[in-house]
Design a protein around this motif. Sequence first.
Motif, PDB file in Angstrom:
ATOM      1  N   GLU A  64      44.145  35.898  33.564  1.00  0.00           N
ATOM      2  CA  GLU A  64      44.050  37.593  34.311  1.00  0.00           C
ATOM      3  C   GLU A  64      44.527  37.638  35.090  1.00  0.00           C
ATOM      4  O   GLU A  64      45.023  38.732  35.140  1.00  0.00           O
ATOM      5  N   LYS A  65      45.224  36.720  36.149  1.00  0.00           N
ATOM      6  CA  LYS A  65      46.409  36.664  36.856  1.00  0.00           C
ATOM      7  C   LYS A  65      47.876  37.396  36.282  1.00  0.00           C
ATOM      8  O   LYS A  65      48.585  38.411  36.861  1.00  0.00           O
ATOM      9  N   LYS A 119      41.515  31.885  35.395  1.00  0.00           N
ATOM     10  CA  LYS A 119      41.693  32.439  36.838  1.00  0.00           C
ATOM     11  C   LYS A 119      43.268  32.985  36.618  1.00  0.00           C
ATOM     12  O   LYS A 119      43.815  33.782  36.435  1.00  0.00           O
ATOM     13  N   LYS A 161      46.794  41.926  26.946  1.00  0.00           N
ATOM     14  CA  LYS A 161      45.586  41.586  25.869  1.00  0.00           C
ATOM     15  C   LYS A 161      45.467  42.941  26.026  1.00  0.00           C
ATOM     16  O   LYS A 161      45.146  44.181  25.306  1.00  0.00           O
ATOM     17  N   LYS A 187      51.840  46.915  23.744  1.00  0.00           N
ATOM     18  CA  LYS A 187      51.581  46.085  25.002  1.00  0.00           C
ATOM     19  C   LYS A 187      53.729  45.387  24.895  1.00  0.00           C
ATOM     20  O   LYS A 187      53.586  45.661  26.348  1.00  0.00           O
ATOM     21  N   TYR A 190      45.570  37.966  22.514  1.00  0.00           N
ATOM     22  CA  TYR A 190      46.902  37.358  23.789  1.00  0.00           C
ATOM     23  C   TYR A 190      48.152  37.212  23.697  1.00  0.00           C
ATOM     24  O   TYR A 190      48.148  37.043  22.579  1.00  0.00           O
ATOM     25  N   ILE A 215      47.555  38.484  32.860  1.00  0.00           N
ATOM     26  CA  ILE A 215      47.950  39.851  32.702  1.00  0.00           C
ATOM     27  C   ILE A 215      48.126  41.261  33.243  1.00  0.00           C
ATOM     28  O   ILE A 215      48.322  41.896  33.353  1.00  0.00           O
ATOM     29  N   GLY A 216      47.274  40.764  35.150  1.00  0.00           N
ATOM     30  CA  GLY A 216      47.787  41.925  36.215  1.00  0.00           C
ATOM     31  C   GLY A 216      49.166  41.689  37.021  1.00  0.00           C
ATOM     32  O   GLY A 216      49.621  43.555  36.955  1.00  0.00           O
ATOM     33  N   ASN A 217      49.529  41.318  36.265  1.00  0.00           N
ATOM     34  CA  ASN A 217      51.432  40.876  36.991  1.00  0.00           C
ATOM     35  C   ASN A 217      52.283  41.023  35.588  1.00  0.00           C
ATOM     36  O   ASN A 217      53.576  41.205  35.878  1.00  0.00           O
ATOM     37  N   LYS A 218      51.571  41.757  34.563  1.00  0.00           N
ATOM     38  CA  LYS A 218      52.436  42.029  33.623  1.00  0.00           C
ATOM     39  C   LYS A 218      52.993  40.682  33.137  1.00  0.00           C
ATOM     40  O   LYS A 218      54.012  41.383  31.825  1.00  0.00           O
TER      41      LYS A 218
END
Length: 533
Positions: A393-394, A390, A403, A413, A456, A396-399
């Motif tokens: 994933e968080k 979790k 991934k 990326k 990753y 990845i969401g906030n950069k």
Amino acid sequence: MEKEKKGISRRSFLKGVAVGAAGIAAAGALAGCGQQEKPHPDSNAEKQTGYSWEVPPEPIPEKEIKKTVTSDVVVIGAGVSGLMAALAAVESNVKTVLIEKHSSFTARGGHNGAIGSKLQKKLGIEIDKAQVVRDLVRWAGTKVDERLIMLWADKSGEVMDYLIDMAEAEGMEVTMFNSGSSDKYYTEYVTAHMFGGMNEANLAGMLEKKIRQKGGDIYYKTPAVQLIRKEGGRVTGVIAGEEGNYTLFNARKAVVLCTGDYGNNKEMLERFCPKALDVDMNVYAPALNTGDGHKMGLWIGAALQEEEPHAPMIHNLGGAPMTSNPFLRVNALGERYQNEDVPVPYICNAISRQPRNIAWVVFDGKFADDAPKMGGGFAREPMVTQETLKALEKAIGNKTAVKADTIEDLAQKMGVPVESFRATVERYNQLAKMGVDLDFGKNPRMLTTIEQPPFYAAKIPTALLVVLGGFKVNTKMQVLDTKGKIIPGLYAAGNVTGDFFANDYPVICPGLSHGRALTFGRIAGLNAAAEKV
């Protein structure tokens, strides 16, 4: 930072501070506040000045003192060292006052280092005390006072037993942090005790409660401003408060400085620890560690440690999971730059030498299987849980992590050169399959391929916790002056003291900073209470 840009030398600075406000006259009990002898005629301190604290302020006028509080011992600062000092003093049956600039005590983290506690013995944890001391001195490059290191090693166990007994009486569970590190390449001792879990406020709150129960007085929102020392004599108290509404706290026996570090004083960082400015974030909050005790001590002639620059405690905090694990690390050029099997401070040291201070940890879709191969150690994650996934994933969401399904897309990326990064990964995979790190010599067990998508990369942030540099003290925690003599009536403990750390923070003994603060805080409080005046 170039040495010539730092301004005055340490010796010239100390000389200038010790004499800077000698000629100021004042009346009554406040006459010696911040005063020392007059400057030597050939002193060049005046032409070399530039830092705001170099010249002591004028004594606070008596008319601005609105209240006077007299006790035997005055402790300045309600971190764990100050709380321990105040409790030791009040338990010695002397009138004790604790003052603190914040609205409550300060506590962060949760590890408290000790050797030979009853809990360690119960769990069968045996530690070679002499070897620990040798390792700590070696980490510091012998640029520390070995007597202080040995004092912590000798006394921390009994101090921890004292705290364990107190906690158990309160129904608080004390446990050990064990990173599981037993790798021959990197020793980490099982020293960290936790009170009610990983929350130092549990311990601090217990100490505060005991101080009040035993009759100690605590004054919050009371910032110390000037120590009282008349003409090079005893320190007899401290003035605290704010302009127009000061309180004079008289100390019949002694004052104990436990004011912490100066990590939120940019000017002091520039002078004594410029490396601490070269980080992504400062995580000490609230930003109250501004070197107040350092300045007050310098104004009355206390000597800072010889070793400079002071040691910063810099960790890789606030990023994605796996950033402390020794997977492949690359810089902004997409190149590998170190043996990744190193402790947290070394991770950060290496990052500070990379282009734009950027580094990434790289792993692939089988990282949950590879993580246990990365070994134990402070901040490492040898197991991947649902919480880990979790958190990833968080990120990845906030950069703070990226991934991708291909190495090329991952490089894009990350913002690193694709060809360089591809070549780095290919070389790393080659070494992993060979089972030997020909480039940097990493433990072969930790060489894992990066072949299975998704791929990753997580950026490794660096964060300043505190700065570990301060005054010279002896083994009784008495503060010394620039001639190596005891300043009567002045003790210190915690991060306002020096000669215990050098280079950076040795995570081979988790909880060492708090362990030193607790042990030396108690020693300072007991000795301050025992003063014969």
